[in-house]
Design an enzyme around this catalytic site. Structure first.
Site, PDB file in Angstrom:
ATOM      1  N   ASP A 133       0.871  -1.182   0.000  1.00 28.55           N
ATOM      2  CA  ASP A 133       0.000   0.000   0.000  1.00 28.55           C
ATOM      3  C   ASP A 133       0.901   1.223   0.000  1.00 28.55           C
ATOM      4  O   ASP A 133       2.137   1.127   0.053  1.00 28.55           O
ATOM      5  CB  ASP A 133      -0.927  -0.022   1.237  1.00 28.55           C
ATOM      6  CG  ASP A 133      -2.224   0.758   1.019  1.00 28.55           C
ATOM      7  OD1 ASP A 133      -2.143   1.964   0.676  1.00 28.55           O
ATOM      8  OD2 ASP A 133      -3.310   0.182   1.199  1.00 28.55           O
ATOM      9  N   VAL A 166       0.967   2.192  -6.593  1.00 31.23           N
ATOM     10  CA  VAL A 166       0.746   1.285  -7.736  1.00 31.23           C
ATOM     11  C   VAL A 166       0.762   1.996  -9.086  1.00 31.23           C
ATOM     12  O   VAL A 166       0.822   1.337 -10.124  1.00 31.23           O
ATOM     13  CB  VAL A 166      -0.559   0.458  -7.584  1.00 31.23           C
ATOM     14  CG1 VAL A 166      -0.494  -0.451  -6.368  1.00 31.23           C
ATOM     15  CG2 VAL A 166      -1.796   1.352  -7.546  1.00 31.23           C
ATOM     16  N   SER A 171     -16.239  -2.337  -9.945  1.00 35.66           N
ATOM     17  CA  SER A 171     -17.272  -1.589  -9.216  1.00 35.66           C
ATOM     18  C   SER A 171     -18.552  -1.746 -10.008  1.00 35.66           C
ATOM     19  O   SER A 171     -18.494  -1.923 -11.240  1.00 35.66           O
ATOM     20  CB  SER A 171     -16.902  -0.100  -9.160  1.00 35.66           C
ATOM     21  OG  SER A 171     -18.044   0.671  -8.804  1.00 35.66           O
ATOM     22  N   TYR A 188     -13.993   6.900 -13.918  1.00 36.65           N
ATOM     23  CA  TYR A 188     -14.029   5.751 -12.996  1.00 36.65           C
ATOM     24  C   TYR A 188     -14.751   4.566 -13.643  1.00 36.65           C
ATOM     25  O   TYR A 188     -14.277   3.424 -13.580  1.00 36.65           O
ATOM     26  CB  TYR A 188     -14.733   6.192 -11.715  1.00 36.65           C
ATOM     27  CG  TYR A 188     -14.724   5.191 -10.584  1.00 36.65           C
ATOM     28  CD1 TYR A 188     -13.542   4.816  -9.951  1.00 36.65           C
ATOM     29  CD2 TYR A 188     -15.925   4.633 -10.124  1.00 36.65           C
ATOM     30  CE1 TYR A 188     -13.546   3.911  -8.897  1.00 36.65           C
ATOM     31  CE2 TYR A 188     -15.932   3.734  -9.068  1.00 36.65           C
ATOM     32  CZ  TYR A 188     -14.747   3.373  -8.455  1.00 36.65           C
ATOM     33  OH  TYR A 188     -14.755   2.486  -7.411  1.00 36.65           O
ATOM     34  N   THR A 204     -16.125   2.011   3.808  1.00 36.44           N
ATOM     35  CA  THR A 204     -14.659   1.954   3.873  1.00 36.44           C
ATOM     36  C   THR A 204     -14.104   3.374   3.977  1.00 36.44           C
ATOM     37  O   THR A 204     -14.871   4.337   3.991  1.00 36.44           O
ATOM     38  CB  THR A 204     -14.084   1.319   2.588  1.00 36.44           C
ATOM     39  OG1 THR A 204     -14.339   2.226   1.500  1.00 36.44           O
ATOM     40  CG2 THR A 204     -14.685  -0.032   2.273  1.00 36.44           C
TER      41      THR A 204
HETATM   42  N1  LIG Z   1     -16.103   1.688  -1.014  1.00 38.75           N
HETATM   43  C1  LIG Z   1     -16.931   1.565  -2.033  1.00 38.75           C
HETATM   44  O1  LIG Z   1     -18.107   1.919  -1.941  1.00 38.75           O
HETATM   45  C2  LIG Z   1     -16.443   0.971  -3.328  1.00 38.75           C
HETATM   46  C3  LIG Z   1     -17.409   0.556  -4.260  1.00 38.75           C
HETATM   47  C4  LIG Z   1     -16.985  -0.037  -5.448  1.00 38.75           C
HETATM   48  C5  LIG Z   1     -15.645  -0.209  -5.692  1.00 38.75           C
HETATM   49  N2  LIG Z   1     -14.723   0.224  -4.786  1.00 38.75           N
HETATM   50  C6  LIG Z   1     -13.323  -0.011  -5.075  1.00 38.75           C
HETATM   51  O2  LIG Z   1     -12.838  -0.837  -4.058  1.00 38.75           O
HETATM   52  C7  LIG Z   1     -11.433  -0.665  -3.925  1.00 38.75           C
HETATM   53  C8  LIG Z   1     -11.059  -0.585  -2.462  1.00 38.75           C
HETATM   54  O3  LIG Z   1     -11.498   0.611  -1.940  1.00 38.75           O
HETATM   55  P1  LIG Z   1     -11.999   0.787  -0.438  1.00 38.75           P
HETATM   56  O4  LIG Z   1     -13.402   1.191  -0.555  1.00 38.75           O
HETATM   57  O5  LIG Z   1     -11.638  -0.396   0.385  1.00 38.75           O
HETATM   58  O6  LIG Z   1     -11.186   2.095  -0.047  1.00 38.75           O
HETATM   59  P2  LIG Z   1     -10.110   2.441   1.058  1.00 38.75           P
HETATM   60  O7  LIG Z   1      -9.806   3.874   0.805  1.00 38.75           O
HETATM   61  O8  LIG Z   1     -10.597   2.056   2.412  1.00 38.75           O
HETATM   62  O9  LIG Z   1      -8.860   1.523   0.679  1.00 38.75           O
HETATM   63  C9  LIG Z   1      -8.151   1.686  -0.502  1.00 38.75           C
HETATM   64  C10 LIG Z   1      -6.687   1.392  -0.213  1.00 38.75           C
HETATM   65  O10 LIG Z   1      -5.964   1.480  -1.460  1.00 38.75           O
HETATM   66  C11 LIG Z   1      -4.803   2.225  -1.241  1.00 38.75           C
HETATM   67  N3  LIG Z   1      -4.391   2.931  -2.461  1.00 38.75           N
HETATM   68  C12 LIG Z   1      -5.069   3.898  -3.127  1.00 38.75           C
HETATM   69  N4  LIG Z   1      -4.325   4.373  -4.134  1.00 38.75           N
HETATM   70  C13 LIG Z   1      -3.149   3.694  -4.099  1.00 38.75           C
HETATM   71  C14 LIG Z   1      -1.958   3.763  -4.849  1.00 38.75           C
HETATM   72  N5  LIG Z   1      -1.829   4.630  -5.854  1.00 38.75           N
HETATM   73  N6  LIG Z   1      -0.962   2.913  -4.535  1.00 38.75           N
HETATM   74  C15 LIG Z   1      -1.067   2.034  -3.516  1.00 38.75           C
HETATM   75  N7  LIG Z   1      -2.168   1.925  -2.750  1.00 38.75           N
HETATM   76  C16 LIG Z   1      -3.191   2.760  -3.039  1.00 38.75           C
HETATM   77  C17 LIG Z   1      -5.170   3.242  -0.151  1.00 38.75           C
HETATM   78  O11 LIG Z   1      -3.998   3.735   0.507  1.00 38.75           O
HETATM   79  C18 LIG Z   1      -6.046   2.418   0.748  1.00 38.75           C
HETATM   80  O12 LIG Z   1      -5.329   1.755   1.760  1.00 38.75           O
HETATM   81  C19 LIG Z   1     -11.086   0.544  -4.793  1.00 38.75           C
HETATM   82  O13 LIG Z   1     -10.531   0.059  -6.011  1.00 38.75           O
HETATM   83  C20 LIG Z   1     -12.413   1.201  -5.038  1.00 38.75           C
HETATM   84  O14 LIG Z   1     -12.440   1.894  -6.264  1.00 38.75           O
HETATM   85  C21 LIG Z   1     -15.094   0.813  -3.607  1.00 38.75           C
END
Ligand SMILES: NC(=O)c1ccc[n+]([C@@H]2O[C@H](COP(=O)([O-])OP(=O)(O)OC[C@H]3O[C@@H](n4cnc5c(N)ncnc54)[C@H](O)[C@@H]3O)[C@@H](O)[C@H]2O)c1
Length: 254
Positions: free
Chosen positions: A36, A58, A147, A160, A195
């Site tokens: 991360d 990443v 998503s 997105y 989250t």
């Molecule tokens: N939360 C929602 O409602 C939701 C819905 C659909 C999809 N998503 C997708 O789910 C995934 C996880 O998100 P989450 O909701 O758990 O969010 P979150 O913010 O709790 O966790 C995301 C993690 O990814 C890490 N991250 C982000 N950009 C990064 C980078 N450039 N390099 C390394 N690490 C990086 C962040 O530091 C964080 O720890 C994402 O891809 C998001 O687009 C989330």
């Protein structure tokens, strides 16, 4: 694939769905490395279950290759790669200030689609070195995060949606590309989950965003994503698709 004793990396494992998946993999007996951003809580999260932390952004594609190699070295191999690192932007195709800028569009594609593909191709190379596991000759499992916005993007989500649709779309082709090696690829498409990414959304907006769900009419919980990710690892017939995890939710235009 039996989870106990396997080696797993979780990109985005410091928070939200990635963190829950890293924790559940470790609880089921896998050895887990968290990858991360450097400023994330990755070190603290990994320390709780005795895993390693490898800081990386990443979107720095070469640095990701090195961080993954370091994590695989620390683990002594790789069977499972989960990527949840990702995120979006809010901008209309044509807004009051003009057309959507390409810089933002490319940035969101890089963070989600290109980074996820980069991790997948590199993880597959590590997994290809495994001895095939009986009875099917399995070598590894790749779980990526799309998503439901890939299918029903809301107004302002064009970058997105395109990026997450790329992650959904690459699943079958990568599964076919990697099938002869015994490596599976599945994407998970969550609806709105509780989250770090959604904690700042006001309560009334959250309620509006889940009101069209069939049941249950609430945000998903990170551990519910983790349970599906582990089911994917466990079940060899899950491959080459994008699984919605959405309580029957279909996003409307806003
Ligand atoms: N939360 C929602 O409602 C939701 C819905 C659909 C999809 N998503 C997708 O789910 C995934 C996880 O998100 P989450 O909701 O758990 O969010 P979150 O913010 O709790 O966790 C995301 C993690 O990814 C890490 N991250 C982000 N950009 C990064 C980078 N450039 N390099 C390394 N690490 C990086 C962040 O530091 C964080 O720890 C994402 O891809 C998001 O687009 C989330």
């Amino acid at each position: 694939m039996e989870i106990k004793g396997k080696k797993a990396v979780v990109f985005g494992g410091a928070s939200g769905m990635g963190r829950a998946t890293a924790e559940l993999l470790a609880a089921r007996g896998a050895e887990v490395a968290v990858l991360d951003r450097p400023a994330s809580a990755g070190a603290e999260v990994a320390a709780v279950f005795g895993g390693s932390f490898h800081p990386v952004d990443v979107t720095e594609f070469e640095a990701t290759e090195n961080a993954l190699a370091e994590a695989v070295d620390a683990l002594g191999g790789l069977h499972v790669s989960v990527t949840t690192a990702g995120g979006g932007s809010v901008r209309r195709t044509l807004g009051k200030d003009g057309p959507h800028d390409l810089e933002t569009f490319r940035r969101v594609l890089d963070l989600n689609a290109v980074a996820t593909f980069n991790i997948s191709r590199l993880a597959a190379a590590h997994m290809s070195r495994n001895e095939p596991e009986d009875p099917d000759g399995e070598r590894g499992v790749i779980v990526n995060t799309s998503s439901i916005a890939a299918f029903e993007g809301q107004i302002g989500q064009v970058a997105y949606s395109a990026a997450k649709a790329a992650i959904a779309g690459m699943s079958l082709t990568m599964a076919r590309d990697l099938g002869s090696l015994g490596i599976r690829v599945v994407a998970i498409a969550p609806s709105l989950f509780e989250t770090g990414a959604t904690e700042k959304i006001p309560a009334e907006t959250r309620a509006a965003l889940v009101k069209d769900a069939a049941f249950p009419r609430r945000l998903g919980r990170p551990e519910e994503y983790a349970r599906l990710a582990l089911a994917v690892v466990d079940n060899p017939m899950l491959n080459g698709q994008c699984l919605r995890l959405d309580a029957g939710q279909r996003f409307g235009p806003r």
